[in-house]
Design a protein around this motif. Structure first.
Motif, PDB file in Angstrom:
ATOM      1  N   ALA A  77       0.810  -1.218   0.000  1.00 35.50           N
ATOM      2  CA  ALA A  77       0.000   0.000   0.000  1.00 35.50           C
ATOM      3  C   ALA A  77       0.840   1.264   0.000  1.00 35.50           C
ATOM      4  O   ALA A  77       0.437   2.302  -0.538  1.00 35.50           O
ATOM      5  N   VAL A  78       2.014   1.182   0.609  1.00 39.91           N
ATOM      6  CA  VAL A  78       2.862   2.361   0.778  1.00 39.91           C
ATOM      7  C   VAL A  78       4.273   2.040   0.300  1.00 39.91           C
ATOM      8  O   VAL A  78       4.811   0.972   0.599  1.00 39.91           O
ATOM      9  N   HIS A  79       4.855   2.968  -0.452  1.00 42.91           N
ATOM     10  CA  HIS A  79       6.202   2.779  -0.998  1.00 42.91           C
ATOM     11  C   HIS A  79       7.047   3.998  -0.611  1.00 42.91           C
ATOM     12  O   HIS A  79       6.830   5.100  -1.131  1.00 42.91           O
ATOM     13  N   PHE A  80       7.992   3.810   0.298  1.00 43.73           N
ATOM     14  CA  PHE A  80       8.882   4.892   0.707  1.00 43.73           C
ATOM     15  C   PHE A  80      10.093   4.948  -0.232  1.00 43.73           C
ATOM     16  O   PHE A  80      10.709   3.918  -0.519  1.00 43.73           O
ATOM     17  N   VAL A  81      10.432   6.146  -0.677  1.00 39.23           N
ATOM     18  CA  VAL A  81      11.617   6.355  -1.510  1.00 39.23           C
ATOM     19  C   VAL A  81      12.693   6.969  -0.634  1.00 39.23           C
ATOM     20  O   VAL A  81      12.563   8.100  -0.160  1.00 39.23           O
ATOM     21  N   LYS A  97      19.255  11.527  -9.968  1.00 38.54           N
ATOM     22  CA  LYS A  97      19.160  10.356 -10.852  1.00 38.54           C
ATOM     23  C   LYS A  97      18.653   9.120 -10.108  1.00 38.54           C
ATOM     24  O   LYS A  97      17.933   8.296 -10.691  1.00 38.54           O
ATOM     25  N   TYR A  98      18.999   8.982  -8.837  1.00 36.03           N
ATOM     26  CA  TYR A  98      18.542   7.805  -8.096  1.00 36.03           C
ATOM     27  C   TYR A  98      17.055   7.907  -7.754  1.00 36.03           C
ATOM     28  O   TYR A  98      16.347   6.894  -7.719  1.00 36.03           O
ATOM     29  N   VAL A  99      16.571   9.116  -7.506  1.00 39.14           N
ATOM     30  CA  VAL A  99      15.137   9.312  -7.271  1.00 39.14           C
ATOM     31  C   VAL A  99      14.356   8.968  -8.521  1.00 39.14           C
ATOM     32  O   VAL A  99      13.341   8.242  -8.480  1.00 39.14           O
ATOM     33  N   HIS A 100      14.821   9.471  -9.660  1.00 39.84           N
ATOM     34  CA  HIS A 100      14.131   9.191 -10.924  1.00 39.84           C
ATOM     35  C   HIS A 100      14.184   7.707 -11.269  1.00 39.84           C
ATOM     36  O   HIS A 100      13.183   7.124 -11.728  1.00 39.84           O
ATOM     37  N   ALA A 101      15.325   7.078 -11.040  1.00 40.39           N
ATOM     38  CA  ALA A 101      15.457   5.655 -11.347  1.00 40.39           C
ATOM     39  C   ALA A 101      14.529   4.821 -10.466  1.00 40.39           C
ATOM     40  O   ALA A 101      13.914   3.849 -10.940  1.00 40.39           O
ATOM     41  N   ALA A 105      11.501   2.468 -11.929  1.00 41.22           N
ATOM     42  CA  ALA A 105      11.481   1.029 -11.654  1.00 41.22           C
ATOM     43  C   ALA A 105      10.221   0.618 -10.898  1.00 41.22           C
ATOM     44  O   ALA A 105       9.721  -0.500 -11.048  1.00 41.22           O
ATOM     45  N   LEU A 106       9.721   1.542 -10.070  1.00 45.43           N
ATOM     46  CA  LEU A 106       8.523   1.249  -9.277  1.00 45.43           C
ATOM     47  C   LEU A 106       7.243   1.350 -10.094  1.00 45.43           C
ATOM     48  O   LEU A 106       6.268   0.622  -9.825  1.00 45.43           O
ATOM     49  N   ALA A 107       7.222   2.215 -11.095  1.00 47.41           N
ATOM     50  CA  ALA A 107       5.998   2.514 -11.844  1.00 47.41           C
ATOM     51  C   ALA A 107       5.257   1.272 -12.351  1.00 47.41           C
ATOM     52  O   ALA A 107       4.022   1.196 -12.215  1.00 47.41           O
ATOM     53  N   PRO A 108       5.929   0.271 -12.923  1.00 49.64           N
ATOM     54  CA  PRO A 108       5.190  -0.881 -13.470  1.00 49.64           C
ATOM     55  C   PRO A 108       4.422  -1.696 -12.436  1.00 49.64           C
ATOM     56  O   PRO A 108       3.510  -2.445 -12.804  1.00 49.64           O
ATOM     57  N   VAL A 109       4.792  -1.600 -11.157  1.00 47.45           N
ATOM     58  CA  VAL A 109       4.114  -2.422 -10.148  1.00 47.45           C
ATOM     59  C   VAL A 109       3.092  -1.625  -9.350  1.00 47.45           C
ATOM     60  O   VAL A 109       2.419  -2.178  -8.478  1.00 47.45           O
ATOM     61  N   LEU A 110       2.980  -0.324  -9.630  1.00 42.97           N
ATOM     62  CA  LEU A 110       2.021   0.497  -8.906  1.00 42.97           C
ATOM     63  C   LEU A 110       0.604   0.257  -9.402  1.00 42.97           C
ATOM     64  O   LEU A 110       0.375  -0.009 -10.585  1.00 42.97           O
ATOM     65  N   THR A 111      -0.339   0.385  -8.491  1.00 45.02           N
ATOM     66  CA  THR A 111      -1.755   0.279  -8.840  1.00 45.02           C
ATOM     67  C   THR A 111      -2.474   1.505  -8.301  1.00 45.02           C
ATOM     68  O   THR A 111      -1.984   2.173  -7.379  1.00 45.02           O
ATOM     69  N   PRO A 112      -3.647   1.841  -8.866  1.00 41.71           N
ATOM     70  CA  PRO A 112      -4.378   3.018  -8.396  1.00 41.71           C
ATOM     71  C   PRO A 112      -4.616   2.988  -6.891  1.00 41.71           C
ATOM     72  O   PRO A 112      -5.009   1.959  -6.331  1.00 41.71           O
ATOM     73  N   GLY A 113      -4.313   4.127  -6.258  1.00 37.63           N
ATOM     74  CA  GLY A 113      -4.487   4.231  -4.814  1.00 37.63           C
ATOM     75  C   GLY A 113      -3.230   3.976  -4.015  1.00 37.63           C
ATOM     76  O   GLY A 113      -3.188   4.269  -2.816  1.00 37.63           O
ATOM     77  N   ASP A 114      -2.186   3.441  -4.671  1.00 34.40           N
ATOM     78  CA  ASP A 114      -0.921   3.254  -3.963  1.00 34.40           C
ATOM     79  C   ASP A 114      -0.361   4.613  -3.543  1.00 34.40           C
ATOM     80  O   ASP A 114      -0.561   5.624  -4.232  1.00 34.40           O
ATOM     81  N   LEU A 115       0.366   4.616  -2.451  1.00 33.03           N
ATOM     82  CA  LEU A 115       0.961   5.855  -1.952  1.00 33.03           C
ATOM     83  C   LEU A 115       2.483   5.766  -2.062  1.00 33.03           C
ATOM     84  O   LEU A 115       3.104   4.862  -1.506  1.00 33.03           O
ATOM     85  N   VAL A 116       3.070   6.708  -2.798  1.00 32.40           N
ATOM     86  CA  VAL A 116       4.525   6.815  -2.923  1.00 32.40           C
ATOM     87  C   VAL A 116       4.958   7.966  -2.027  1.00 32.40           C
ATOM     88  O   VAL A 116       4.537   9.118  -2.227  1.00 32.40           O
ATOM     89  N   VAL A 117       5.798   7.670  -1.042  1.00 32.12           N
ATOM     90  CA  VAL A 117       6.179   8.657  -0.030  1.00 32.12           C
ATOM     91  C   VAL A 117       7.681   8.921  -0.117  1.00 32.12           C
ATOM     92  O   VAL A 117       8.488   8.030   0.118  1.00 32.12           O
ATOM     93  N   GLY A 118       8.035  10.145  -0.464  1.00 34.50           N
ATOM     94  CA  GLY A 118       9.445  10.499  -0.505  1.00 34.50           C
ATOM     95  C   GLY A 118      10.000  10.760   0.879  1.00 34.50           C
ATOM     96  O   GLY A 118       9.358  11.435   1.694  1.00 34.50           O
ATOM     97  N   ALA A 131       5.390  13.229  -9.144  1.00 35.33           N
ATOM     98  CA  ALA A 131       3.987  12.919  -9.396  1.00 35.33           C
ATOM     99  C   ALA A 131       3.700  12.929 -10.889  1.00 35.33           C
ATOM    100  O   ALA A 131       2.972  12.071 -11.416  1.00 35.33           O
ATOM    101  N   ALA A 132       4.275  13.899 -11.600  1.00 40.82           N
ATOM    102  CA  ALA A 132       4.094  13.956 -13.054  1.00 40.82           C
ATOM    103  C   ALA A 132       4.737  12.749 -13.730  1.00 40.82           C
ATOM    104  O   ALA A 132       4.202  12.203 -14.696  1.00 40.82           O
ATOM    105  N   ARG A 133       5.865  12.323 -13.201  1.00 38.67           N
ATOM    106  CA  ARG A 133       6.576  11.174 -13.774  1.00 38.67           C
ATOM    107  C   ARG A 133       5.755   9.884 -13.601  1.00 38.67           C
ATOM    108  O   ARG A 133       5.838   8.971 -14.425  1.00 38.67           O
ATOM    109  N   LEU A 134       4.989   9.818 -12.505  1.00 37.20           N
ATOM    110  CA  LEU A 134       4.194   8.628 -12.212  1.00 37.20           C
ATOM    111  C   LEU A 134       2.748   8.762 -12.670  1.00 37.20           C
ATOM    112  O   LEU A 134       1.915   7.894 -12.373  1.00 37.20           O
TER     113      LEU A 134
END
Length: 445
Positions: A77-81, A97-101, A105-118, A131-134
């Motif tokens: 449900a939650v993905h910390f970067v 570059k590591y944030v973007h990478a 890499a995470l984008a293909p496994v994300l589903t609607p409603g997932d939370l990406v937390v920097g 957010a624009a990248r995802l």
């Protein structure tokens, strides 16, 4: 909750283990196979007090695992970067570059409603760019900056002095993200930790501003040390006196070699660079002087050694005690202590280096320096002893016994951490940054 921590360096490994300690089901992901293998065995690839024990407990419960496979993040449900944001080569700005990478890499496994937390320290505006990248994944981006101190990272994660949430603009999404983060940190909040909920930009700026303020406070007292040396005053007594003012406080008013490590130096430079990009560069021009004051302390420590040894260190044996940028750490990134040791060697001194934890990391950066396993080996027949990291091992040295092992009883206290009266009473010529050659009489009380 089921969650992911991307990036298993210092920040990520501590955060992953701490979240498992709080009862969550955590998978740590990193592209470094050796690092993942070490962590999976309960062996952190860096020194942090208490972390091996925390890892062992978390791994034993089955709530923590480590992998290089991003597919393991699917369904969480939650993905910390928590990846690094080093300084760009040849520039002040942060390298993202590591944030973007991580996002890619995470984008293909994300589903609607997932939370990406920097959690990484980033230039303001990064969260919206991420957010624009995802966009298209249905995931929501929030920012939850870290405020860890090396040596106290577990305590700072499990019992922080505040939690900061950078939330999205849309009201329904904002409420949902707030509720999710409250669930992540439910135990911490129940202990009374305050929560500051704000917008994405403010949350990003909180970490940059906090680091800039701390760096400024440290450099301020080091600037006062320069004035004290010129005037024959004592910076430690000055700090004690002004530290009684509640508006100022005594913490971090310890003059010495200045700050280093993987955060403050590069973060204040990145803050200046981002302010320039935003057209607000004049607001942070003072940070350039903060950085310069900090760097001058290293050269001044070398000057003190040269002065104490009659004008030259050429051919003189100098014991350097301390290489890590701070005690209770093996981190030598931008370490003032290691930099001073290297400068002394370049000027022809015979330098023997000791540190309780940082020798191997130092050797990788400066293989040309000489390293020894014990304090006794370092100080034997030394013409001068320099204490450059305030480990308790050095604070607790007996100056009487040590005087019997050296060629000349000269000590340079690079951190103002020794009892100057005791060392002088034991026959040592004591020198320190921002303090007079001899004890002030009468002493300030």
């Amino acid at each position: 909750m089921r969650m992911t921590v991307i990036g298993c360096g210092y920040l990520g490994a501590v955060h992953a283990a701490s979240m498992a300690e709080l009862g969550h089901d955590v998978v740590g992901i990193d592209v470094d196979e050796a690092k993942i293998a070490a962590l999976a065995s309960g062996l952190p690839p860096f020194f942090e007090p208490g972390l091996p024990e925390l890892l062992d407990r978390a791994l034993a419960t089955g709530r923590l695992r480590f992998t290089t496979d991003y597919a393991e993040a699917r369904g969480n449900a939650v993905h910390f970067v928590a990846v690094g944001t080093p300084q760009q080569p040849g520039a002040l700005a942060a390298d993202l570059k590591y944030v973007h990478a991580a996002a890619d890499a995470l984008a293909p496994v994300l589903t609607p409603g997932d939370l990406v937390v920097g959690k990484s320290t980033v230039p303001v505006g990064t969260a919206r760019a991420l957010a624009a990248r995802l966009e298209g994944t249905g995931a929501v981006v929030a920012w939850n900056p870290e405020f860890l101190r090396e040596g106290f990272a577990i305590e700072d994660t499990l019992h922080p002095d505040r939690l900061v949430y950078g939330l999205p603009d849309e009201p329904d999404s904002r409420d949902l993200v707030r509720a999710t983060l409250d669930e992540v940190y439910a135990a911490t909040i129940a202990d009374g930790t305050p929560v500051v909920a704000t917008d994405l930009e403010t949350a990003e700026l909180v970490k940059s501003a906090a680091n800039a303020f701390l760096a400024t406070k440290i450099s301020f007292i080091n600037a006062m040390a320069e004035v004290c040396e010129a005037a024959g005053a004592d910076v430690t007594q000055l700090a004690d006196a002004i530290g009684h003012d509640a508006r100022i406080g005594r913490r971090f008013l310890n003059a010495g070699l200045g700050f280093g490590g993987g955060c403050l130096p590069k973060d204040i430079r990145a803050f200046m660079a981002r302010a320039g990009e935003l057209g607000a560069d004049q607001a942070l021009t003072f940070l350039r002087e903060v950085d310069q004051i900090n760097m001058r302390r290293r050269s001044r420590a070398v000057d003190l050694a040269r002065e104490a040894l009659g004008g030259s260190v050429l051919g003189r044996k100098i014991a350097v005690l301390g290489l890590a940028f701070k005690p209770d750490s093996d981190d030598v990134r931008d370490s003032p202590a290691l930099n001073v040791a290297a400068q002394l060697a370049l000027q022809g001194a015979s330098v023997l280096c000791h540190d309780p934890r940082a020798i191997e990391n130092s050797r990788r950066r400066f293989p040309e320096l000489s390293y020894v396993a014990t304090i006794a080996e370092a100080v034997r027949d030394a013409d001068a002893v320099m204490v450059l990291t305030e480990w308790n091992d050095y604070r607790e040295l007996d100056p009487v016994l040590l005087a019997e092992q050296v060629a000349q009883p000269i000590v340079i206290d690079g951190r103002n951490c020794l009892d100057s009266a005791a060392w002088r009473a034991a026959g040592w010529r004591y020198r320190a940054l921002g303090r007079p050659r001899e004890a002030l009489v009468p002493a300030f009380a």
